[in-house]
Design a protein around this motif. Structure first.
Motif, PDB file in Angstrom:
ATOM      1  N   TYR A 116     -18.914  16.292   9.803  1.00  0.00           N
ATOM      2  CA  TYR A 116     -19.991  17.213   9.403  1.00  0.00           C
ATOM      3  C   TYR A 116     -19.902  18.568  10.097  1.00  0.00           C
ATOM      4  CZ  TYR A 116     -21.546  12.660   7.808  1.00  0.00           C
ATOM      5  OH  TYR A 116     -21.586  11.412   7.211  1.00  0.00           O
ATOM      6  N   PRO A 118     -21.823  24.911   9.545  1.00  0.00           N
ATOM      7  CA  PRO A 118     -22.984  24.023   9.441  1.00  0.00           C
ATOM      8  C   PRO A 118     -22.738  22.822   8.516  1.00  0.00           C
ATOM      9  CG  PRO A 118     -23.596  26.328   9.022  1.00  0.00           C
ATOM     10  CD  PRO A 118     -22.092  26.272   9.056  1.00  0.00           C
ATOM     11  N   LYS A 119     -23.522  21.772   8.747  1.00  0.00           N
ATOM     12  CA  LYS A 119     -23.404  20.537   7.965  1.00  0.00           C
ATOM     13  C   LYS A 119     -23.614  20.784   6.461  1.00  0.00           C
ATOM     14  CE  LYS A 119     -25.281  15.859   7.992  1.00  0.00           C
ATOM     15  NZ  LYS A 119     -26.168  14.887   8.638  1.00  0.00           N
ATOM     16  N   THR A 120     -24.540  21.667   6.117  1.00  0.00           N
ATOM     17  CA  THR A 120     -24.810  21.952   4.695  1.00  0.00           C
ATOM     18  C   THR A 120     -23.570  22.528   4.018  1.00  0.00           C
ATOM     19  OG1 THR A 120     -25.697  24.067   5.443  1.00  0.00           O
ATOM     20  CG2 THR A 120     -27.301  22.368   4.849  1.00  0.00           C
ATOM     21  N   GLN A 158     -19.302  23.182  16.825  1.00  0.00           N
ATOM     22  CA  GLN A 158     -19.823  23.124  15.446  1.00  0.00           C
ATOM     23  C   GLN A 158     -19.187  24.300  14.715  1.00  0.00           C
ATOM     24  OE1 GLN A 158     -22.982  21.047  14.289  1.00  0.00           O
ATOM     25  NE2 GLN A 158     -21.903  21.442  12.356  1.00  0.00           N
ATOM     26  N   ALA A 218     -20.345  29.983   5.282  1.00  0.00           N
ATOM     27  CA  ALA A 218     -21.037  30.131   6.573  1.00  0.00           C
ATOM     28  C   ALA A 218     -21.330  31.600   6.863  1.00  0.00           C
ATOM     29  CB  ALA A 218     -20.181  29.521   7.692  1.00  0.00           C
TER      30      ALA A 218
END
Ligand code: DON
Length: 307
Positions: free
Chosen positions: A214, A226-228, A223, A76
């Protein structure tokens, strides 16, 4: 409606309680002192519902379970390209503390073995951060996954750092290849401190549920990554998380997971739940004996295997 999960957890813990095989992680003297009988399990749903049984509030050190979360922070903070340039994603098929560097480049094979994890620790935060600022980012990042502030067990940290010759040797190898670009001792100190963060089995289930959700912490709604990033982390956990037992785990349990020599194991079922177990006696791979049995039960009872 009354949930059947708590009594199910009690029953499953009961079924493994008599197994006293395995040994404590005696290469860290302080870990050889923990109560070997401790046993707990927790399930955190992606909607934030939390179930737990047994030693639900006992604190123990996170150890290698910190590795996927620190890998997530590095991805990230620095981006995929910079991290992949330094650490691969191939299973090593070797124990966690093997050197496992690619021949010519010196790039560690993956971020779950120590060589890769020491490197990813050095990649958290910005390039200009000093060691203390990076440590703060690691602790606050892992705390964000858990949804509460985590502390370092200074006694375990001191006990491990005094005997960290092998990790120091690995870090010096990494420095000689310019995979690490700073003082190897400082990076190993940071990595060892990261491994000494105290968690409960419920914290670990929540951290796993954040991956399953996620990257969104189910209770705080933050969050965290990130989801990726989560997709990358879970993929590497699936292939490399259980070291040289990764193949057995993939066939028997079939979900992304990570173990630690403190006796914890986490698993994540994307879109559904995070699981964690705690029992300190370890098998030859450094995985909790009763934890592996518990996950085999969970997988077959709940049909969690991806196949
Ligand atoms: O680097 C080490 O030796 C430990 N602090 C962490 C090892 C660990 O948890 C391996 N996992 N099963």
């Amino acid at each position: 409606m009354h949930s059947p999960i708590p009594s199910y957890l009690d029953e499953v813990l009961q079924s493994v309680a008599a197994d006293r095989t395995g040994v404590l992680a005696n290469y860290i003297p302080e870990l050889a002192e923990v109560d070997p009988e401790r046993l707990g399990a927790s399930i955190a749903m992606v909607d934030g519902e939390l179930y737990a049984s047994g030693d639900t509030d006992s604190l123990f050190t996170i150890q290698s379970i910190s590795k996927p979360f620190v890998y997530a922070l590095a991805l990230a903070d620095r981006g995929f390209e910079k991290v992949l340039d330094k650490v691969g994603v191939e299973p090593s098929g070797e124990p966690f503390n093997e050197i496992s560097l690619e021949d010519s480049s010196g790039r560690p094979l993956n971020p779950m073995i120590n060589a890769g994890a020491i490197t990813t620790h050095s990649l958290v935060g910005t390039e200009t951060m000093n060691r203390a600022e990076r440590m703060e980012r690691v602790i606050s990042g892992l705390s964000a996954f858990a949804g509460r502030s985590l502390d370092v067990d200074e006694a375990v940290y001191s006990s491990e750092i005094e005997h960290a010759h092998r990790n120091l040797a690995i870090a010096h190898m990494l420095r000689s290849h310019d995979i690490l670009t700073e003082n190897p001792t400082g990076v190993v100190e940071g990595y060892t401190r990261q491994c000494s963060l105290l968690v409960t089995v419920q914290d670990l289930a929540m951290m796993a549920a954040t991956l399953a959700n996620y990257g969104i912490q189910p209770v705080t709604g933050e969050q965290v990554v990130p989801k990726t990033v989560v997709r990358q982390v879970l993929s590497v956990m699936f292939t490399c998380g259980m070291y040289n037992a990764a193949g057995d785990w993939a066939t028997q349990v079939g979900i992304p997971a990570k173990s630690g020599v403190g006796g914890g194991i986490i698993g994540a079922v994307p879109g559904q739940l995070g699981l964690a177990t705690f029992s300190p006696r370890l098998d030859v791979h450094g995985n909790s004996v009763r934890g592996v049995s518990l996950f085999e039960r969970f997988s077959s009872d709940m049909g969690m295997h991806v196949m």
